[in-house]
Design an enzyme around this catalytic site. Structure first.
Site, PDB file in Angstrom:
ATOM      1  N   TYR A 142       0.811  -1.217   0.000  1.00  0.00           N
ATOM      2  CA  TYR A 142       0.000   0.000   0.000  1.00  0.00           C
ATOM      3  C   TYR A 142       0.846   1.269   0.000  1.00  0.00           C
ATOM      4  O   TYR A 142       0.417   2.298  -0.503  1.00  0.00           O
ATOM      5  CB  TYR A 142      -0.920   0.033   1.230  1.00  0.00           C
ATOM      6  CG  TYR A 142      -2.189  -0.751   1.061  1.00  0.00           C
ATOM      7  CD1 TYR A 142      -2.173  -2.135   1.092  1.00  0.00           C
ATOM      8  CD2 TYR A 142      -3.401  -0.106   0.869  1.00  0.00           C
ATOM      9  CE1 TYR A 142      -3.338  -2.859   0.946  1.00  0.00           C
ATOM     10  CE2 TYR A 142      -4.572  -0.818   0.721  1.00  0.00           C
ATOM     11  CZ  TYR A 142      -4.540  -2.196   0.754  1.00  0.00           C
ATOM     12  OH  TYR A 142      -5.699  -2.901   0.609  1.00  0.00           O
ATOM     13  N   LYS A 187       3.059 -14.904   4.423  1.00  0.00           N
ATOM     14  CA  LYS A 187       3.436 -15.784   3.309  1.00  0.00           C
ATOM     15  C   LYS A 187       4.948 -15.963   3.371  1.00  0.00           C
ATOM     16  O   LYS A 187       5.675 -15.662   2.418  1.00  0.00           O
ATOM     17  CB  LYS A 187       2.968 -15.143   1.988  1.00  0.00           C
ATOM     18  CG  LYS A 187       3.104 -16.016   0.752  1.00  0.00           C
ATOM     19  CD  LYS A 187       2.136 -17.181   0.710  1.00  0.00           C
ATOM     20  CE  LYS A 187       2.469 -18.111  -0.432  1.00  0.00           C
ATOM     21  NZ  LYS A 187       1.682 -19.369  -0.400  1.00  0.00           N
ATOM     22  N   ASP A 219      -2.583 -18.475   2.462  1.00  0.00           N
ATOM     23  CA  ASP A 219      -3.459 -19.331   1.639  1.00  0.00           C
ATOM     24  C   ASP A 219      -4.171 -20.362   2.517  1.00  0.00           C
ATOM     25  O   ASP A 219      -5.370 -20.589   2.400  1.00  0.00           O
ATOM     26  CB  ASP A 219      -2.676 -19.998   0.487  1.00  0.00           C
ATOM     27  CG  ASP A 219      -1.361 -20.605   0.923  1.00  0.00           C
ATOM     28  OD1 ASP A 219      -0.938 -20.383   2.079  1.00  0.00           O
ATOM     29  OD2 ASP A 219      -0.739 -21.320   0.105  1.00  0.00           O
ATOM     30  N   ASP A 243      -6.279  -6.906   4.525  1.00  0.00           N
ATOM     31  CA  ASP A 243      -7.386  -6.371   3.730  1.00  0.00           C
ATOM     32  C   ASP A 243      -8.283  -7.513   3.270  1.00  0.00           C
ATOM     33  O   ASP A 243      -9.505  -7.480   3.430  1.00  0.00           O
ATOM     34  CB  ASP A 243      -6.816  -5.606   2.527  1.00  0.00           C
ATOM     35  CG  ASP A 243      -7.901  -5.048   1.622  1.00  0.00           C
ATOM     36  OD1 ASP A 243      -8.903  -4.543   2.160  1.00  0.00           O
ATOM     37  OD2 ASP A 243      -7.756  -5.151   0.385  1.00  0.00           O
ATOM     38  N   ASP A 247     -12.102  -9.125   5.043  1.00  0.00           N
ATOM     39  CA  ASP A 247     -13.339  -9.238   4.260  1.00  0.00           C
ATOM     40  C   ASP A 247     -13.886 -10.659   4.352  1.00  0.00           C
ATOM     41  O   ASP A 247     -15.096 -10.867   4.475  1.00  0.00           O
ATOM     42  CB  ASP A 247     -13.090  -8.909   2.775  1.00  0.00           C
ATOM     43  CG  ASP A 247     -13.352  -7.443   2.456  1.00  0.00           C
ATOM     44  OD1 ASP A 247     -13.315  -6.621   3.394  1.00  0.00           O
ATOM     45  OD2 ASP A 247     -13.585  -7.122   1.277  1.00  0.00           O
TER      46      ASP A 247
HETATM   47  C1  IPM Z   1     -10.474  -1.256   3.275  1.00  0.00           C
HETATM   48  C2  IPM Z   1     -10.642  -0.868   1.837  1.00  0.00           C
HETATM   49  C3  IPM Z   1      -9.457  -0.017   1.436  1.00  0.00           C
HETATM   50  C4  IPM Z   1      -8.202  -0.847   1.564  1.00  0.00           C
HETATM   51  C5  IPM Z   1      -9.583   0.593   0.035  1.00  0.00           C
HETATM   52  C6  IPM Z   1     -10.876   1.360  -0.139  1.00  0.00           C
HETATM   53  C7  IPM Z   1      -8.399   1.453  -0.293  1.00  0.00           C
HETATM   54  O1  IPM Z   1     -10.788  -1.978   1.030  1.00  0.00           O
HETATM   55  O2  IPM Z   1     -10.431  -0.365   4.140  1.00  0.00           O
HETATM   56  O3  IPM Z   1     -10.389  -2.444   3.549  1.00  0.00           O
HETATM   57  O4  IPM Z   1      -7.853  -1.609   0.647  1.00  0.00           O
HETATM   58  O5  IPM Z   1      -7.536  -0.736   2.596  1.00  0.00           O
HETATM   59 MN    MN Z   2     -10.797  -3.863   2.095  1.00  0.00          MN
END
Ligand code: IPM
Ligand code: MN
Length: 353
Positions: A142, A187, A219, A243, A247
């Site tokens: 990032y 990883k 993984d 990230d 999710d």
């Molecule tokens: C998150 C989002 C961000 C990230 C994006 C919007 C830049 O997906 O906060 O998880 O990848 O960190």
């Molecule tokens: Mn995200």
């Protein structure tokens, strides 16, 4: 004492769900005799359209002079074709993270017993689970050197000792207050930055002899978290893997519309943001789930203002409303009462009163 909150609703469903979070904060303030002062500011695509930049100076000033930032969401298809340096997410959210030095991103994924049936893994996870993903937020691909040329491109995954150690410390401190178990996800069978991260976390683990630490490749972790989510407590991981994994953990709870997150810097200053995105497909329809944004407000009271009782009163109200059978579209099941964004906000605010 009066607390100043920078309110940045942003794009997509951001403004709708933020409206409900403020409603709930107002009800909480009334109930617990608190004094909140909100200052609204533009961010994301909305700011880009209005001011030509996704993070106007004015917005930065508002954030700087506040006690905490309550953030909605940014981005959407409307702005997808902007050049790299103008990309909404990069120039607003990442810029804020960089500016304030937010390095620790805490993403709780809790399967609420009230909505266990909508979890995609309901068969395995009937006992519920409670995972805290501690995502390093200041390094990795990032913020490394990023090059986009005609014939080639590259992103640098860089970590320093200090970055790894401070996030490890956060993870172990949190684990001490939970089930005392940290899983380092990386990883390190391939990447140098991962070997380095794992070594640093292992070093820090030595100062927390009461906490059990284990390691897992990313993984494998994506599989194990589905197979046996209840075996995880705190997961500490690098920015990009965090990230993705957060999710995944969020989706296991049934809906990403339920989960808040906080990003903290070294002074404890925080930005509170729902784990889900701007959801442009349902924006403006009045059906978005405001619970993630409302729980962000609760986390803000807890972590930034040290107001434990009001924070748990918001969380308690959310659970009660779920128990009463109210659901937004994303978490609906047969026999439950479907409500819209506003109604859900009203119900939770009423419960607090
Ligand atoms: C998150 C989002 C961000 C990230 C994006 C919007 C830049 O997906 O906060 O998880 O990848 O960190
Ligand atoms: Mn995200």
């Amino acid at each position: 004492m009066r607390k100043k909150i920078a309110v940045l609703p942003g794009d997509g469903i951001g403004p709708e769900v933020m409206h409900e979070a403020i409603k709930v904060l107002d009800a909480t303030a009334k109930k617990h005799s608190l004094d909140f002062n909100y200052e609204y500011a533009d961010v994301g695509g909305t700011a880009h359209d209005k001011h030509g930049t996704a993070l106007p100076d004015k917005t930065l000033q508002v954030c700087k002079s506040s006690d905490a930032i309550l953030f909605g969401s940014v981005g959407g298809p409307k702005w997808d074709n902007l050049p790299k340096e103008k990309k909404i997410e990069r120039s607003s959210l990442l810029a804020l993270r960089k500016y304030f030095g937010f390095y620790a991103n805490l993403r709780p994924a809790i399967l609420y017993p009230q909505i266990v049936n909508i979890s995609p893994i309901k068969g395995i996870s009937l006992n519920g689970f409670d995972i805290m993903v501690v995502r390093e937020l200041s390094g990795d691909a990032y913020f490394g050197n990023s090059i986009l040329e005609e014939d080639w491109a590259s992103d640098e995954m860089k970590y320093t000792k200090q970055q790894c150690r401070r996030i490890a410390k956060i993870a172990f401190e949190i684990a001490m207050k939970r089930k005392k178990h940290v899983t380092c996800v990386d990883k390190s069978n391939v990447l140098s930055s991962s070997i380095f991260f794992r070594n640093s976390v292992t070093e820090v683990s030595k100062t927390y002899p009461d906490v059990k630490m284990d390691c897992m490749y990313i993984d494998n972790a994506t599989m194990q978290i589905i197979k046996r989510p209840m075996d995880f407590d705190v997961i500490v991981t690098t920015n990009l893997f965090g990230d993705i994994l957060s999710d995944e953990a969020a989706m296991l709870t049934g809906s990403i519309g339920m989960l808040p997150s906080v990003s903290l810097n070294e002074n404890g200053f925080g930005l509170y943001e729902p784990a889900g995105g701007s959801a442009p497909d349902i924006a403006g329809k009045g059906i978005a789930n405001p619970i993630a944004q409302i729980l962000c407000a609760a986390l803000m009271l807890r972590y930034s203002f040290n107001m434990e009782k009001p924070a748990s009163s918001i969380e308690g109200a959310v659970k009660k409303i779920l128990e009463d059978g109210y659901r937004t579209k994303d978490i609906i099941e047969t026999g439950m009462k479907e409500v819209g964004t506003k109604e859900m906000g009203n119900l939770i605010a009423e419960k607090i009163k």
